[in-house]
Scaffold this motif. Structure first.
Motif, short mmCIF file in Angstrom:
data_model
loop_
_atom_site.label_atom_id
_atom_site.label_comp_id
_atom_site.label_asym_id
_atom_site.label_seq_id
_atom_site.Cartn_x
_atom_site.Cartn_y
_atom_site.Cartn_z
N GLU A 52 -48.49 -86.33 4.29
CA GLU A 52 -48.20 -87.52 5.19
C GLU A 52 -49.42 -87.57 6.00
OE1 GLU A 52 -44.61 -86.90 7.44
OE2 GLU A 52 -43.36 -86.43 5.62
N ILE A 53 -50.21 -86.90 6.45
CA ILE A 53 -51.19 -87.16 7.38
C ILE A 53 -52.44 -87.69 6.62
CG2 ILE A 53 -52.71 -86.20 9.01
CD1 ILE A 53 -50.50 -84.35 9.92
N SER A 54 -52.57 -86.85 5.53
CA SER A 54 -53.55 -87.00 4.57
C SER A 54 -53.50 -88.51 4.18
CB SER A 54 -53.54 -86.16 3.46
OG SER A 54 -54.72 -86.50 2.57
N ALA A 55 -52.39 -89.13 3.84
CA ALA A 55 -52.39 -90.44 3.33
C ALA A 55 -52.92 -91.38 4.37
CB ALA A 55 -50.71 -90.59 2.97
N THR A 56 -52.65 -91.22 5.56
CA THR A 56 -53.17 -91.99 6.73
C THR A 56 -54.51 -91.95 7.12
OG1 THR A 56 -52.20 -90.64 8.43
CG2 THR A 56 -50.88 -92.27 7.61
N ALA A 57 -55.02 -90.76 6.73
CA ALA A 57 -56.48 -90.45 7.31
C ALA A 57 -57.51 -90.26 6.19
CB ALA A 57 -56.45 -88.82 7.98
N ALA A 58 -57.18 -90.86 4.96
CA ALA A 58 -58.16 -90.65 3.85
C ALA A 58 -59.69 -91.29 4.34
CB ALA A 58 -57.65 -91.69 2.57
N GLY A 59 -60.64 -90.36 3.81
CA GLY A 59 -61.94 -90.73 4.14
C GLY A 59 -62.43 -90.30 5.43
N THR A 60 -61.56 -89.50 6.22
CA THR A 60 -61.97 -89.30 7.57
C THR A 60 -62.35 -87.84 7.90
OG1 THR A 60 -59.88 -88.97 8.56
CG2 THR A 60 -60.58 -91.07 8.44
N GLU A 61 -62.84 -87.47 8.95
CA GLU A 61 -62.99 -85.85 9.07
C GLU A 61 -61.59 -85.34 9.42
OE1 GLU A 61 -66.03 -84.79 12.10
OE2 GLU A 61 -67.01 -86.71 11.86
N VAL A 62 -60.74 -85.90 9.85
CA VAL A 62 -59.47 -85.45 10.04
C VAL A 62 -58.88 -85.09 8.54
CG1 VAL A 62 -56.90 -85.98 10.59
CG2 VAL A 62 -58.65 -86.56 12.17
N ALA A 63 -59.40 -85.87 7.47
CA ALA A 63 -58.82 -85.60 6.06
C ALA A 63 -59.22 -84.13 5.65
CB ALA A 63 -59.10 -86.68 5.26
N ALA A 64 -60.48 -83.89 5.92
CA ALA A 64 -60.89 -82.52 5.63
C ALA A 64 -60.33 -81.45 6.43
CB ALA A 64 -62.33 -82.71 6.02
N LEU A 65 -60.13 -81.70 7.70
CA LEU A 65 -59.27 -80.58 8.51
C LEU A 65 -57.91 -80.45 7.99
CD1 LEU A 65 -60.17 -81.65 12.16
CD2 LEU A 65 -61.07 -79.69 10.85
N VAL A 66 -57.15 -81.53 7.29
CA VAL A 66 -55.98 -81.48 6.75
C VAL A 66 -56.01 -80.72 5.61
CG1 VAL A 66 -53.96 -83.00 5.81
CG2 VAL A 66 -54.99 -83.53 7.82
N ARG A 67 -56.93 -81.14 4.77
CA ARG A 67 -57.06 -80.30 3.48
C ARG A 67 -57.35 -78.76 3.88
NH1 ARG A 67 -60.04 -84.75 2.17
NH2 ARG A 67 -61.95 -83.77 2.63
N SER A 68 -58.05 -78.64 4.67
CA SER A 68 -58.00 -76.80 5.00
C SER A 68 -57.03 -76.23 5.45
CB SER A 68 -59.35 -76.52 6.12
OG SER A 68 -58.64 -77.03 7.35
N MET A 69 -56.11 -77.07 6.16
CA MET A 69 -54.84 -76.51 6.69
C MET A 69 -53.86 -76.45 5.57
SD MET A 69 -55.05 -75.91 9.71
CE MET A 69 -53.62 -74.98 9.51
#
Length: 121
Positions: A49-66
């Motif tokens: 869910e977070i990834s859908a709202t954070a696409a293209g950001t550094e948070v998206a990379a952190l979400v992927r790692s989690m």
């Protein structure tokens, strides 16, 4: 976890806050590790869910790692319904401890960059 995260806008700050909150609550097992894998599955859903709202950001990379850190544990222990003996408990504990170390690093990075390092949950 080395590095620095500085949110580039309000949306990224919001996504970082949401991930920080998720890492502070649903991922951690209760005493005796009861429900640990279930908690990780809930975290994987929240990460999607977070990834859908954070696409293209550094948070998206952190979400992927989690997502990666949690998903392999979920997959490994998914079909395991056998009661845990001492050896298997140690294996599960080791897997979860590795995840917890990674999650703490991500959570610290988010807190420092988001400006909420003084908050505790």
């Amino acid at each position: 976890m080395a590095g620095q995260w500085v949110p580039r806008d309000h949306d990224e700050l919001t996504a970082g806050w949401r991930l920080w909150l998720e890492l502070g609550s649903s991922a951690w097992p209760r005493p005796g590790w009861d429900g640990a894998v279930r908690g990780l599955r809930e975290l994987v859903k929240a990460c999607a869910e977070i990834s859908a709202t954070a696409a293209g950001t550094e948070v998206a990379a952190l979400v992927r790692s989690m997502h990666l850190a949690a998903s392999w544990i979920c997959e490994l222990w998914q079909g395991d319904t056998t009661p845990l003996d001492g050896e298997r408990m140690a294996l599960l504990h080791s897997d979860l401890a590795g995840f917890a170390d990674h999650a703490l690093g991500v959570r610290t990075l988010l807190a420092e960059g988001g400006g909420w390092a003084s908050l505790t949950l």
